[in-house]
Design a protein around this motif. Structure first.
Motif, PDB file in Angstrom:
ATOM      1  N   ASN A 177     -34.564  21.464   9.179  1.00  0.00           N
ATOM      2  CA  ASN A 177     -34.934  19.863   9.555  1.00  0.00           C
ATOM      3  C   ASN A 177     -34.089  19.125   9.100  1.00  0.00           C
ATOM      4  O   ASN A 177     -33.870  18.145   9.659  1.00  0.00           O
ATOM      5  N   TYR A 178     -33.948  19.037   7.666  1.00  0.00           N
ATOM      6  CA  TYR A 178     -33.214  18.164   7.084  1.00  0.00           C
ATOM      7  C   TYR A 178     -31.675  18.400   7.595  1.00  0.00           C
ATOM      8  O   TYR A 178     -31.108  17.292   7.794  1.00  0.00           O
ATOM      9  N   LEU A 179     -31.126  19.418   7.662  1.00  0.00           N
ATOM     10  CA  LEU A 179     -29.731  19.142   8.309  1.00  0.00           C
ATOM     11  C   LEU A 179     -29.594  18.974   9.899  1.00  0.00           C
ATOM     12  O   LEU A 179     -28.539  18.457  10.178  1.00  0.00           O
ATOM     13  N   VAL A 180     -30.626  19.325  10.562  1.00  0.00           N
ATOM     14  CA  VAL A 180     -30.480  19.032  11.986  1.00  0.00           C
ATOM     15  C   VAL A 180     -31.162  17.833  12.347  1.00  0.00           C
ATOM     16  O   VAL A 180     -30.338  17.048  13.499  1.00  0.00           O
ATOM     17  N   TYR A 181     -32.072  17.243  11.996  1.00  0.00           N
ATOM     18  CA  TYR A 181     -32.904  15.960  12.399  1.00  0.00           C
ATOM     19  C   TYR A 181     -32.767  15.049  11.170  1.00  0.00           C
ATOM     20  O   TYR A 181     -33.386  13.753  11.349  1.00  0.00           O
ATOM     21  N   PRO A 391     -25.772  10.304  12.824  1.00  0.00           N
ATOM     22  CA  PRO A 391     -25.073  10.269  11.479  1.00  0.00           C
ATOM     23  C   PRO A 391     -25.322  11.957  11.105  1.00  0.00           C
ATOM     24  O   PRO A 391     -24.831  12.288   9.841  1.00  0.00           O
ATOM     25  N   LEU A 392     -25.810  12.759  11.977  1.00  0.00           N
ATOM     26  CA  LEU A 392     -26.199  13.941  11.753  1.00  0.00           C
ATOM     27  C   LEU A 392     -24.882  15.191  12.269  1.00  0.00           C
ATOM     28  O   LEU A 392     -24.469  14.705  13.274  1.00  0.00           O
ATOM     29  N   ARG A 393     -24.874  16.264  11.985  1.00  0.00           N
ATOM     30  CA  ARG A 393     -23.783  16.955  12.419  1.00  0.00           C
ATOM     31  C   ARG A 393     -24.386  18.583  12.434  1.00  0.00           C
ATOM     32  O   ARG A 393     -23.874  19.452  11.698  1.00  0.00           O
ATOM     33  N   PRO A 394     -25.386  18.627  13.177  1.00  0.00           N
ATOM     34  CA  PRO A 394     -26.061  20.030  13.246  1.00  0.00           C
ATOM     35  C   PRO A 394     -25.176  21.494  13.871  1.00  0.00           C
ATOM     36  O   PRO A 394     -25.053  22.344  13.755  1.00  0.00           O
ATOM     37  N   ASN A 395     -23.789  20.598  14.367  1.00  0.00           N
ATOM     38  CA  ASN A 395     -23.087  21.615  14.984  1.00  0.00           C
ATOM     39  C   ASN A 395     -22.414  22.622  13.779  1.00  0.00           C
ATOM     40  O   ASN A 395     -21.783  23.499  14.283  1.00  0.00           O
ATOM     41  N   VAL A 396     -22.408  22.037  12.558  1.00  0.00           N
ATOM     42  CA  VAL A 396     -21.961  22.879  11.473  1.00  0.00           C
ATOM     43  C   VAL A 396     -22.770  24.019  11.196  1.00  0.00           C
ATOM     44  O   VAL A 396     -22.539  24.760  10.191  1.00  0.00           O
ATOM     45  N   LEU A 397     -23.938  24.266  11.642  1.00  0.00           N
ATOM     46  CA  LEU A 397     -24.837  25.207  11.321  1.00  0.00           C
ATOM     47  C   LEU A 397     -24.853  26.366  12.397  1.00  0.00           C
ATOM     48  O   LEU A 397     -24.269  26.159  13.532  1.00  0.00           O
ATOM     49  N   GLU A 400     -28.443  30.948  14.330  1.00  0.00           N
ATOM     50  CA  GLU A 400     -29.532  31.646  13.594  1.00  0.00           C
ATOM     51  C   GLU A 400     -30.311  30.756  12.676  1.00  0.00           C
ATOM     52  O   GLU A 400     -31.456  30.614  12.588  1.00  0.00           O
ATOM     53  N   PHE A 401     -29.432  29.845  11.966  1.00  0.00           N
ATOM     54  CA  PHE A 401     -30.023  29.039  11.038  1.00  0.00           C
ATOM     55  C   PHE A 401     -30.808  27.884  11.713  1.00  0.00           C
ATOM     56  O   PHE A 401     -31.939  27.127  11.157  1.00  0.00           O
ATOM     57  N   LYS A 402     -30.250  27.204  12.725  1.00  0.00           N
ATOM     58  CA  LYS A 402     -30.781  26.298  13.467  1.00  0.00           C
ATOM     59  C   LYS A 402     -32.175  26.391  14.118  1.00  0.00           C
ATOM     60  O   LYS A 402     -32.842  25.757  14.388  1.00  0.00           O
ATOM     61  N   GLN A 403     -32.279  27.663  14.547  1.00  0.00           N
ATOM     62  CA  GLN A 403     -33.513  28.114  14.890  1.00  0.00           C
ATOM     63  C   GLN A 403     -34.843  27.901  14.144  1.00  0.00           C
ATOM     64  O   GLN A 403     -35.916  27.693  14.534  1.00  0.00           O
ATOM     65  N   TYR A 404     -34.509  27.734  12.752  1.00  0.00           N
ATOM     66  CA  TYR A 404     -35.557  27.514  11.974  1.00  0.00           C
ATOM     67  C   TYR A 404     -36.339  26.127  12.184  1.00  0.00           C
ATOM     68  O   TYR A 404     -37.259  25.701  12.017  1.00  0.00           O
ATOM     69  N   ALA A 405     -35.313  25.150  12.661  1.00  0.00           N
ATOM     70  CA  ALA A 405     -35.777  23.806  12.797  1.00  0.00           C
ATOM     71  C   ALA A 405     -36.718  23.576  13.975  1.00  0.00           C
ATOM     72  O   ALA A 405     -36.564  24.122  15.097  1.00  0.00           O
ATOM     73  N   THR A 406     -37.690  22.792  13.746  1.00  0.00           N
ATOM     74  CA  THR A 406     -38.654  22.270  14.810  1.00  0.00           C
ATOM     75  C   THR A 406     -38.785  20.558  14.678  1.00  0.00           C
ATOM     76  O   THR A 406     -39.174  20.185  13.728  1.00  0.00           O
ATOM     77  N   LYS A 407     -38.435  20.117  15.802  1.00  0.00           N
ATOM     78  CA  LYS A 407     -38.410  18.547  15.691  1.00  0.00           C
ATOM     79  C   LYS A 407     -39.926  18.115  15.600  1.00  0.00           C
ATOM     80  O   LYS A 407     -40.776  18.739  16.154  1.00  0.00           O
ATOM     81  N   VAL A 408     -40.210  17.151  14.636  1.00  0.00           N
ATOM     82  CA  VAL A 408     -41.686  16.813  14.501  1.00  0.00           C
ATOM     83  C   VAL A 408     -41.956  15.650  15.438  1.00  0.00           C
ATOM     84  O   VAL A 408     -41.052  14.733  15.656  1.00  0.00           O
ATOM     85  N   ASN A 409     -43.042  15.914  15.891  1.00  0.00           N
ATOM     86  CA  ASN A 409     -43.688  14.901  16.982  1.00  0.00           C
ATOM     87  C   ASN A 409     -44.826  14.177  15.991  1.00  0.00           C
ATOM     88  O   ASN A 409     -45.631  14.719  15.591  1.00  0.00           O
TER      89      ASN A 409
END
Length: 566
Positions: A177-181, A391-397, A400-409
């Protein structure tokens, strides 16, 4: 301001509590104490601020020997509370620590609503063998805990729990979540598996190996009780009265008090009120600069100091020292932190401590209560100021690792969009991470930070008011600016918020590029290298070095992560 620690269960011992206290000794080098009995150990690192005598050392035991307290923080209204308690409790100190314990003995957990302060504390009931712990309304002071192997551990810092034997394992979802969002975690979360934090405004009870959490501070309900003003003059009158009282309360100390000063309206406002109340002879201001006119706020700082004539210490942040400071701060923080401005801020505390100043004030909290961030003017909910693109670059992940991320509502308890944004920033984003950064860096240098604008009475009053009192046209924090227009120059009182304070973007690309390059390659070959698509990561790093981007946050993220996995 101190450090607390505890172990309850089969692993409790004098040896473990001593190890825990040793690693967080910087939080309170004036005295280290412990209390141990059957399957229970409490410990305390003391930074002496109020009642400097040994009578106020902790763990603090009640007169009837039933309760043992370890406490981190300050109860600013302790003198007022003491008057209500001294008929029923015989005080042996002049400390706020003893007032807190007496308040708990009289009112139980309801004492929390009577406290005006920053605090995290734990009280052990010797008779019933149970623990009560609580954290202040906005979470100024930390409380981390872990419950495993039939043992409950708690401490003021995460590294303290590692030193007690808790394994250092990654909580992949929080890191993703830190690296994606760009998220720093939810109020109860940390970046480390098995370690949680007590959310702000909550208390915890531990009894018979069971943890019960409860929310004691309901901000949403308190806001509903506020008077919604229609007259700006009446609003300014009420707000200023509370502000003056808040500043007075936060000047209660038996040690020298200093001041962190930027060139903005918030800290300048605070300094103006401090001087009006206490005079300026012994109140020293501290500010940092980088010798870069595109970022330094020195012209505004010097303009303010020229007006009020406080002594000013200017602390240079030297780029040649940054690499060592970055590594030191990563160890200090235990989790990702904000960037080079955090390091610069830390240098102020180091300098103040070298001059014997133990307490510093700053202007944190005004933007969230009076809607001071630029995105409050927009219809979106973006959290980052001063950037045109993400300012984020989730494309470097890796996928498989990006699937851990869950955007917070984030919760939206109010009908008004602006109020929901402010609420998010107060309890989920801006304030929680700023308070965490600031607690660690101030305590790194054994100093106490106080934030008068985060007095809950001020926040509730300002937050509840209509939008037109917060934003007028493109002018934000309208009532505040109108309140101080005769105390500050127009260039300060009506200046827009400046989001950039250091040449981080340039330094990472130039003077620090070899260091960053080394850390990126270390990251790719580390135990978490599988989180990253290495080719894309290197391409983005190369692109950053060649192009003028408006944000360096993604580069800072990678640097941050690489230092925390050591």
């Amino acid at each position: 301001m101190c450090g607390i620690a505890g172990v309850i269960g089969s692993k409790a011992s004098e040896e473990i509590i001593s190890k825990m206290l040793a690693v967080q000794n910087h939080r309170g080098p004036d005295y280290t104490g412990s209390y141990c009995e059957n399957n229970m150990s409490l410990g305390h690192n003391r930074l002496s601020i109020i009642d400097l005598t040994s009578n106020a050392n902790q763990p603090f035991i009640s007169n009837n020997k039933r309760y043992v307290l370890v406490f981190n923080g300050e109860i600013y209204n302790y003198l007022e509370l003491k008057k209500d308690l001294e008929k029923e409790y015989q005080f042996k100190t002049t400390s706020d620590t003893e007032v807190l314990l007496a308040a708990y003995i009289k009112w139980g957990k309801d004492c929390l609503h009577k406290l005006n302060g920053m605090f995290s504390f734990a009280i052990w009931d010797v008779f019933e063998e149970k623990l009560f712990a609580a954290r202040d309304r906005f979470g100024v002071k930390p409380f981390y805990y872990s419950n495993q192997d039939n043992t409950f551990y708690f401490a003021s810092e995460i590294k303290t729990l590692f030193n007690a034997g808790i394994e250092k394992n990654y909580e992949e979802r929080v890191w993703s979540n830190y690296l994606v969002y760009g998220s720093y975690g939810q109020p109860n979360e940390t970046f480390w598996k098995g370690i949680e934090q007590l959310p702000a405004g909550h208390y915890l009870e531990f009894n018979n190996e069971e943890i019960i959490l409860n929310k004691w501070y309901c901000f949403e309900k308190e806001v509903q009780k506020q008077v919604i003003h229609t007259s700006i003059e009446k609003l300014k009158e009420e707000y200023e009265a509370l502000l003056i009282d808040s500043v007075k309360l936060r000047f209660r100390a038996d040690v020298p008090v200093g001041f962190n000063l930027s060139g903005g309206v918030d800290s300048s406002t605070l300094l103006a009120y401090v001087n009006n109340l206490f005079g300026k002879e012994n109140i020293e201001a501290f500010t940092f600069y980088c010798n870069d006119k595109n970022y330094d706020e020195l012209p505004w700082v010097e303009e303010m100091v020229c007006k009020v004539n406080n002594p000013l210490t200017k602390v240079l942040l030297d780029v040649n020292k940054i690499e060592n400071l970055v590594s030191e701060m990563s160890y200090c923080q235990d989790e990702p932190y904000g960037g080079i401005p955090t390091i610069a801020y830390g240098e102020l505390f180091k300098n103040a401590r070298s001059k014997g100043i133990k307490v510093l004030l700053d202007g944190q909290g005004m933007d969230e209560q009076w809607a001071g961030y630029d995105y409050y003017l927009k219809s979106n909910a973006v959290e980052i100021q001063g950037v045109k693109k993400s300012p984020l670059r989730p494309n470097v992940l890796t996928e498989e690792f990006k699937q851990y991320a869950t955007k917070v509502n984030y919760p939206k308890p109010f009908k008004d969009h602006l109020l929901n944004l402010q609420y998010r920033d107060l309890f989920y984003t801006k304030i929680p991470r700023a308070l965490r950064f600031n607690d660690r860096l101030s305590m790194k240098y054994s100093t106490e930070l106080r934030e008068p604008f985060l007095d809950y009475r001020l926040v509730e009053l300002a937050f509840a008011q209509s939008k037109h009192f917060k934003i007028k046209g493109d002018l934000q924090k309208y009532v505040l600016r109108d309140l101080v227009k005769n105390k500050l120059s127009d260039s300060i009182s009506y200046a827009p918020k400046r989001p950039l304070q250091t040449p981080q973007r340039e330094w990472l690309r130039t003077e620090m590029k070899e260091f960053v390059n080394e850390r990126i390659h270390y990251l790719m070959n580390s135990t978490i290298g599988a989180w990253f698509d290495k080719k894309t990561l290197l391409n983005e790093w190369e692109l950053y070095r060649k192009e003028e981007l408006d944000s360096s946050f993604h580069i800072w993220q990678w640097l941050n992560v690489s230092l925390l996995i050591n």
